[in-house]
Design a protein around this motif. Structure first.
Motif, mmCIF file in Angstrom:
data_model
loop_
_atom_site.group_PDB
_atom_site.id
_atom_site.type_symbol
_atom_site.label_atom_id
_atom_site.label_comp_id
_atom_site.label_asym_id
_atom_site.label_seq_id
_atom_site.Cartn_x
_atom_site.Cartn_y
_atom_site.Cartn_z
ATOM 1 N N SER A 125 -40.406 55.307 -45.210
ATOM 2 C CA SER A 125 -39.894 53.949 -45.197
ATOM 3 C C SER A 125 -41.031 52.958 -45.351
ATOM 4 O O SER A 125 -42.137 53.192 -44.910
ATOM 5 N N PRO A 134 -34.093 45.452 -40.740
ATOM 6 C CA PRO A 134 -33.791 46.138 -41.989
ATOM 7 C C PRO A 134 -35.053 46.255 -42.838
ATOM 8 O O PRO A 134 -35.808 45.304 -42.972
ATOM 9 N N GLN A 149 -28.030 50.125 -45.850
ATOM 10 C CA GLN A 149 -29.088 49.159 -45.551
ATOM 11 C C GLN A 149 -28.555 47.730 -45.700
ATOM 12 O O GLN A 149 -28.973 46.979 -46.584
ATOM 13 N N ARG A 175 -26.275 44.432 -49.253
ATOM 14 C CA ARG A 175 -27.352 45.364 -48.941
ATOM 15 C C ARG A 175 -28.705 44.903 -49.457
ATOM 16 O O ARG A 175 -28.805 44.016 -50.310
#
Length: 247
Positions: A125, A134, A149, A175
């Motif tokens: 990530s 997020p 997401q 998203r």
């Protein structure tokens, strides 16, 4: 000529100097194809100081002019393509709580997403390992954005809100890295509220709009790669597309 009209005329001349003119064939006069780079911001934050978002590190919006927009008309947009986040992007501070930023004092009130999963480095990530907001993940995504997401009105890993903060909540979820749009006036000022596009959208034209601006719903844009292709229904066979140059 008033100062306002002079400024508007100068902007339009500048647009024509930079723009790509798109012709549609007589058999396809209602379809225009526009390409949107993955690093493209959905509106110009310099022109729209009341709509700040993210890191403002992307390309300026792709503008579509000459659609002969009429208030309350409906415009159909269909998008395809892939965008991904590449390695080497900036990383937010790693801590047990989100680090306070200048956006906390000067930006919108956006909330940190509650219960956001620990996606961290184990899943490659781009964000803090403890996942307090997020964050964009590595991988390729379509115009609807990254699955699971949602950005909505939340703050991201850098502490700033996504452009979706200004989209109507009834249109959520929106998203991360989803394709979004906004109607603008001749100076690039957003008219009405931005709207999600994703794979498909029908948008109602607000009063005063003369163009559509297209871009992504991201907090940081510079490390996105890829392109979305957008097909727009139009009443005319010729429009002008102001492509987004390098930032």
């Amino acid at each position: 000529m008033t100062m306002f009209h002079a400024a508007t005329a100068c902007r339009l001349l500048s647009i024509l100097a930079l723009a790509t003119v798109v012709h549609a064939s007589p058999a396809a006069a209602r379809k225009v194809v526009v390409k949107v780079d993955g690093r493209t911001m959905p509106w110009d934050p310099g022109v729209n100081a009341k709509l700040p978002f993210g890191q403002s590190d992307g390309k300026r919006p792709v503008y579509v002019w000459g659609l002969e927009l009429t208030a309350n008309d409906r415009i159909t947009l269909i998008a395809t393509g892939l965008v991904n986040v590449v390695h080497g992007g900036p990383r937010p501070p790693v801590s047990q709580s989100r680090v306070r930023t200048a956006a906390d004092d000067t930006g919108p009130v956006g909330l940190v997403q509650p219960g956001f999963p620990d996606i961290g480095d184990a899943m490659k990530s781009m964000g803090q390992p403890n996942g307090f907001g997020p964050v964009a993940q590595f991988g390729a995504w379509g115009p609807a954005g990254q699955p699971y997401q949602p950005a909505n009105a939340y703050r991201g890993a850098f502490g700033s809100v996504f452009p979706s903060y200004y989209i109507r909540p009834k249109d959520y979820p929106v998203r991360i890295n989803a394709l979004i749009g906004a109607f603008v006036d001749a100076d690039g000022t957003v008219i009405g509220q931005p709207f999600p596009i994703g794979d498909y959208a029908v948008a109602q034209v607000p009063e005063g709009a003369v163009a559509i601006a297209l871009g992504l719903n991201a907090e940081s844009f510079a490390y996105n790669r890829g392109t979305f292709e957008v097909v727009i229904d139009t009443k005319v066979g010729r429009v002008t597309v102001e492509d987004a140059p390098a930032p």
